[in-house]
Write an enzyme that holds these catalytic residues in place. Structure first.
Site, short mmCIF file in Angstrom:
data_model
loop_
_atom_site.label_atom_id
_atom_site.label_comp_id
_atom_site.label_asym_id
_atom_site.label_seq_id
_atom_site.Cartn_x
_atom_site.Cartn_y
_atom_site.Cartn_z
N GLY A 15 -18.39 10.24 -26.36
CA GLY A 15 -19.32 9.96 -25.07
C GLY A 15 -18.41 10.00 -23.83
O GLY A 15 -18.95 10.87 -22.79
N GLU A 34 -8.96 5.45 -18.75
CA GLU A 34 -8.62 5.02 -20.22
C GLU A 34 -7.61 4.13 -20.39
O GLU A 34 -6.66 4.34 -19.89
CB GLU A 34 -8.25 6.58 -20.86
CG GLU A 34 -7.91 6.41 -22.22
CD GLU A 34 -8.64 5.53 -23.20
OE1 GLU A 34 -8.43 4.68 -23.77
OE2 GLU A 34 -10.02 6.14 -23.50
N HIS A 471 -17.03 1.96 -38.26
CA HIS A 471 -18.10 2.45 -37.58
C HIS A 471 -19.14 1.30 -37.03
O HIS A 471 -20.01 1.13 -37.61
CB HIS A 471 -18.92 3.36 -38.51
CG HIS A 471 -17.97 4.52 -39.34
ND1 HIS A 471 -18.23 4.75 -40.61
CD2 HIS A 471 -17.16 5.17 -38.50
CE1 HIS A 471 -17.48 5.82 -40.72
NE2 HIS A 471 -16.76 6.03 -39.65
N GLY A 504 -20.98 4.72 -28.87
CA GLY A 504 -21.52 4.25 -29.99
C GLY A 504 -22.39 3.15 -29.93
O GLY A 504 -23.44 2.78 -30.76
#
Length: 536
Positions: A15, A34, A471, A504
């Site tokens: 994203g 980051e 996930h 996510g």
């Protein structure tokens, strides 16, 4: 008002990297924060035994890119690096079934089945999606097994973000940029070493630092590695209409105590991964920086209903040859299985593997597992003994990643643990996630009998009734209003202006496939609705 950046992006995964490029293309100044490190092909660890350079636990001096977080309901595997999880993910980029858009909290928010194909096509082009060309021994065994159980027609070679070079050319050959008309970096063709999940050292994996993020930096986006965002606060006490003050600190051990900085920005895109985004937004709501965040934060966290099982074989069957996930098939309508591997020598993950045991979840399964181990050691000692040790795991183990599209979720909350009242942390609640998929387990047992190996599973499933997932999805999902979700269908956080979630966390249903391509496509969808910057 003077701003440091038009947009500040928290995280550089799928994203965040999409957002960085698309906003830079539209003329905005972009800063990307980051907390992980930047990796090059020559600095990546050669095996996962180099724990200091593989695992990410900076508070104890481990500054790698692979992280494990254990909750009461699930153990989550994820990545931290410039390029996010793309450094350690398995390259698999699959489009989910159309039915997922009709399920979950995002159902009906957009005409998804008409809107998304174009964004998926863009994501595929940017990530260099192609069909796997290297069928390793594990893929061949999986194909034979699919045919034996009558599901051979559902077998497929995975769609992956890997550069294979020209047909007939030697593996490892160097090529000028094959994707972006010479604007991207040079690439080498894949050699099929199986090393995708410990970082590709051969320049063949299409990680984000070689496409979206690479191009964003060429357009002026600035990436700040080892930098953690600790606060996001609207300027002048508003709802973000005048922008935000963002506070960052170093993510190095003890570095955060010394190196803090404040940035003024017009807008913020939170792309810190599902877990990272939820944890950050919980903290900001608790401290009063973003008090209007919806109460739906942390709700409906999904895991693709996953299970990791496998078969360990004697000798050197070369299960490490190929790409990380090279093939798969559908065991039934809701369950699909992929052949997965690590490179030779990267056996550290083998500490999580043990013998697969039948039985129902709960403490009684521990006794079934102990009986299984004892029986194996007595009847097949030469096979069973290596199963208890991680050494040679990669070259001897046919690993199966099993996923389901069946609905199921947990909730995450940010609160104090009873035994540690000094600080808050994410904790899981809700019904237990199934710790194994019965039909997949039977598949593994049958495969083990057929090829002369031993079926295995993850030890947390047996001892603690806790499944493993790579996930983690949802938790700041889309909804029609703040009563239904944290963001709207275009990624905008309810209650604030110029504040987005693109990772996510925004997913509203179980995909049943690896989610990276869907996250990329949805981020393209979100960014497509931000207008170009107007000249002053």
């Amino acid at each position: 008002m003077k701003y440091d950046f038009d947009y500040l992006i928290v995280g550089s995964g799928f994203g965040g990297s999409v957002s960085a490029l698309r906003l830079a293309e539209k003329g905005y100044s972009v800063g990307v924060m980051e907390m992980g490190c930047r990796w090059e092909t020559d600095t990546l660890p050669k095996t996962s035994w180099n724990i200091r350079r593989w695992m990410w636990k900076p508070w104890v001096g481990l500054r790698g890119f692979f992280n494990i977080r254990l909750f009461r309901h699930v153990m989550v595997l994820h990545g931290n690096a410039v390029g996010g999880g793309s450094i350690t993910y398995a390259n698999t980029l699959l489009v989910p079934k159309d039915s997922v858009w009709r399920d979950g909290s995002w159902s009906g928010l957009e005409d998804w089945e008409s809107v998304m194909p174009g964004h998926f096509n863009t994501a595929k082009r940017m990530l260099g999606v192609t069909e796997n060309r290297i069928m390793g021994p594990a893929d061949i065994l999986l194909k034979e097994a699919a045919e034996e159980c009558g599901r051979g027609d559902s077998f497929y070679r995975t769609q992956v973000g890997v550069f294979f070079g020209d047909e007939g050319e030697v593996q490892g050959k160097r090529y000028p940029d094959p994707y972006f008309d010479g604007q991207g970096p040079e690439r080498n063709s894949c050699i099929g070493c199986g090393g995708c999940m410990v970082g590709c050292r051969y320049n063949a994996k299409n990680s984000l630092d070689k496409n979206y993020l690479y191009l964003a930096e060429r357009r002026g986006a600035q990436v700040f590695e080892e930098t953690r965002v600790i606060n996001i606060k609207p300027l002048n006490g508003g709802e973000g209409e005048q922008g935000y003050e963002v506070t960052t600190q170093s993510s190095r051990l003890f570095g955060g105590l010394l190196r803090k900085r404040r940035w003024r920005v017009r807008g913020v895109v939170v792309s810190a991964s599902s877990l990272g985004t939820q944890e950050l937004l919980f903290k900001l709501r608790d401290k009063g920086s973003l008090p209007n965040i919806s109460d739906q934060l942390g709700r409906r966290v999904r895991t693709n209903a996953e299970s990791l099982i496998g078969v360990r074989l004697p000798g050197d069957p070369e299960m490490d040859k190929g790409i990380a996930i090279g093939s798969g098939f559908y065991l039934d309508e809701h369950t699909h299985i992929e052949a997965t591997r690590y490179p030779r020598g990267s056996d550290a993950i083998g500490f999580l593997l043990t013998a697969l045991a039948r039985g129902q979840p709960g403490y009684r399964r521990i006794f079934t597992w102990l009986r299984t181990l004892l029986k194996l050691l007595l009847t097949k000692p030469l096979l069973a003994a290596p199963l208890l040790l991680p050494f040679n795991m990669a070259r001897q183990t046919l690993i199966f990643l099993c996923m389901q599209t069946l609905e199921g979720h947990i909730d995450l909350r940010y609160q104090r643990r009873w035994y540690w009242p000094f600080s808050k942390t994410l904790q899981s609640f809700g019904p237990k996630i199934p710790t194994f998929i019965p039909q997949a387990n039977e598949f593994a047992f049958n495969m083990a009998r057929r090829i002369g190996g031993l079926a295995g599973s993850v030890i947390t499933e047996v001892l603690f009734d806790i499944p493993v997932t790579a996930h983690c999805m949802g938790g700041a999902a889309m909804g029609k209003t703040a009563e239904d979700g944290v963001i709207d269908s275009r990624g905008r956080v309810f209650g604030y202006q110029n504040l987005y979630v693109c990772d996510g966390a925004m997913l509203g249903a179980n995909l049943g496939v690896n989610p990276s391509l869907t996250i990329t496509a949805l981020s393209e969808h979100t960014m497509s609705h931000i207008p170009p910057k107007q000249a002053a």
